[in-house]
Design a protein around this motif. Sequence first.
Motif, PDB file in Angstrom:
ATOM      1  N   UNK A   1      22.092  30.544   2.572  1.00 20.87           N
ATOM      2  CA  UNK A   1      21.811  29.162   2.217  1.00 20.87           C
ATOM      3  C   UNK A   1      21.896  28.263   3.451  1.00 20.87           C
ATOM      4  N   UNK A   2      22.865  28.538   4.319  1.00 24.66           N
ATOM      5  CA  UNK A   2      23.057  27.726   5.513  1.00 24.66           C
ATOM      6  C   UNK A   2      21.828  27.832   6.428  1.00 24.66           C
ATOM      7  N   UNK A   3      21.297  29.046   6.571  1.00 21.37           N
ATOM      8  CA  UNK A   3      20.125  29.247   7.417  1.00 21.37           C
ATOM      9  C   UNK A   3      18.892  28.570   6.825  1.00 21.37           C
ATOM     10  N   UNK A   4      18.792  28.513   5.506  1.00 16.02           N
ATOM     11  CA  UNK A   4      17.668  27.838   4.871  1.00 16.02           C
ATOM     12  C   UNK A   4      17.693  26.342   5.184  1.00 16.02           C
ATOM     13  N   UNK A   5      18.886  25.746   5.148  1.00 11.90           N
ATOM     14  CA  UNK A   5      19.011  24.326   5.489  1.00 11.90           C
ATOM     15  C   UNK A   5      18.651  24.093   6.951  1.00 11.90           C
ATOM     16  N   UNK A   6      19.040  25.000   7.823  1.00 13.46           N
ATOM     17  CA  UNK A   6      18.668  24.863   9.230  1.00 13.46           C
ATOM     18  C   UNK A   6      17.157  24.937   9.396  1.00 13.46           C
ATOM     19  N   UNK A   7      16.523  25.871   8.708  1.00 15.50           N
ATOM     20  CA  UNK A   7      15.074  26.018   8.786  1.00 15.50           C
ATOM     21  C   UNK A   7      14.385  24.771   8.257  1.00 15.50           C
ATOM     22  N   UNK A   8      14.837  24.270   7.115  1.00 15.87           N
ATOM     23  CA  UNK A   8      14.247  23.048   6.554  1.00 15.87           C
ATOM     24  C   UNK A   8      14.450  21.854   7.489  1.00 15.87           C
ATOM     25  N   UNK A   9      15.629  21.766   8.078  1.00 15.92           N
ATOM     26  CA  UNK A   9      15.897  20.674   9.015  1.00 15.92           C
ATOM     27  C   UNK A   9      14.993  20.775  10.226  1.00 15.92           C
ATOM     28  N   UNK A  10      14.803  21.978  10.747  1.00 15.67           N
ATOM     29  CA  UNK A  10      13.946  22.177  11.905  1.00 15.67           C
ATOM     30  C   UNK A  10      12.502  21.818  11.580  1.00 15.67           C
ATOM     31  N   UNK A  11      12.014  22.236  10.416  1.00 17.06           N
ATOM     32  CA  UNK A  11      10.641  21.911  10.001  1.00 17.06           C
ATOM     33  C   UNK A  11      10.481  20.397   9.859  1.00 17.06           C
ATOM     34  N   UNK A  12      11.459  19.749   9.243  1.00 21.39           N
ATOM     35  CA  UNK A  12      11.421  18.298   9.075  1.00 21.39           C
ATOM     36  C   UNK A  12      11.403  17.600  10.433  1.00 21.39           C
ATOM     37  N   UNK A  13      12.215  18.045  11.358  1.00 24.88           N
ATOM     38  CA  UNK A  13      12.275  17.453  12.698  1.00 24.88           C
ATOM     39  C   UNK A  13      10.945  17.651  13.431  1.00 24.88           C
ATOM     40  N   UNK A  14      10.370  18.830  13.307  1.00 26.74           N
ATOM     41  CA  UNK A  14       9.075  19.102  13.944  1.00 26.74           C
ATOM     42  C   UNK A  14       7.993  18.196  13.356  1.00 26.74           C
ATOM     43  N   UNK A  15       8.017  18.003  12.045  1.00 27.75           N
ATOM     44  CA  UNK A  15       7.040  17.104  11.408  1.00 27.75           C
ATOM     45  C   UNK A  15       7.188  15.673  11.912  1.00 27.75           C
ATOM     46  N   UNK A  16       8.409  15.219  12.051  1.00 21.70           N
ATOM     47  CA  UNK A  16       8.647  13.867  12.564  1.00 21.70           C
ATOM     48  C   UNK A  16       8.113  13.747  13.984  1.00 21.70           C
ATOM     49  N   UNK A  17       8.348  14.747  14.807  1.00 23.53           N
ATOM     50  CA  UNK A  17       7.872  14.718  16.193  1.00 23.53           C
ATOM     51  C   UNK A  17       6.347  14.719  16.239  1.00 23.53           C
ATOM     52  N   UNK A  18       5.709  15.528  15.394  1.00 22.70           N
ATOM     53  CA  UNK A  18       4.242  15.583  15.361  1.00 22.70           C
ATOM     54  C   UNK A  18       3.672  14.230  14.936  1.00 22.70           C
ATOM     55  N   UNK A  19       4.229  13.643  13.878  1.00 19.71           N
ATOM     56  CA  UNK A  19       3.764  12.329  13.431  1.00 19.71           C
ATOM     57  C   UNK A  19       3.977  11.294  14.522  1.00 19.71           C
TER      58      UNK A  19
END
Length: 114
Positions: A1-19
């Motif tokens: 579960x902890x790794x899933x939150x890290x993955x989701x956080x990383x994807x969210x951060x990447x999306x923010x950077x792309x936008x």
Amino acid sequence: MKNQWRLLSAIFLILIIVVFALLNTQKVKLDLFLWQPEFPLVLVVILAVLLGVLIAVLLSMVTIYQLRKEIKEFQTREAQLDAEYQDKYQKKLTDTQVKYQQQINQLKNKIAKQ
């Protein structure tokens, strides 16, 4: 579960950077002494953030080095104090054993005389 939150956080951060990158494509002129290049705003901001992170990491590494040195000094001092304590304890133990052995011998001599 902890790794899933890290993955989701990383994807969210990447999306923010792309936008952020897509919204800040205009060119900006930098004044670097005699050189005045033009770069995309997003590149300037990201490089500034990375430079800030690098400076923070370097400063924290200096602090970590100093703290490790301090820990090593404390461990050395603790070992010295422990050795001193053990020496004092052994000396006191030996003195007490000698004292009681003398008392035992005196009592044996008294009993033997009777």
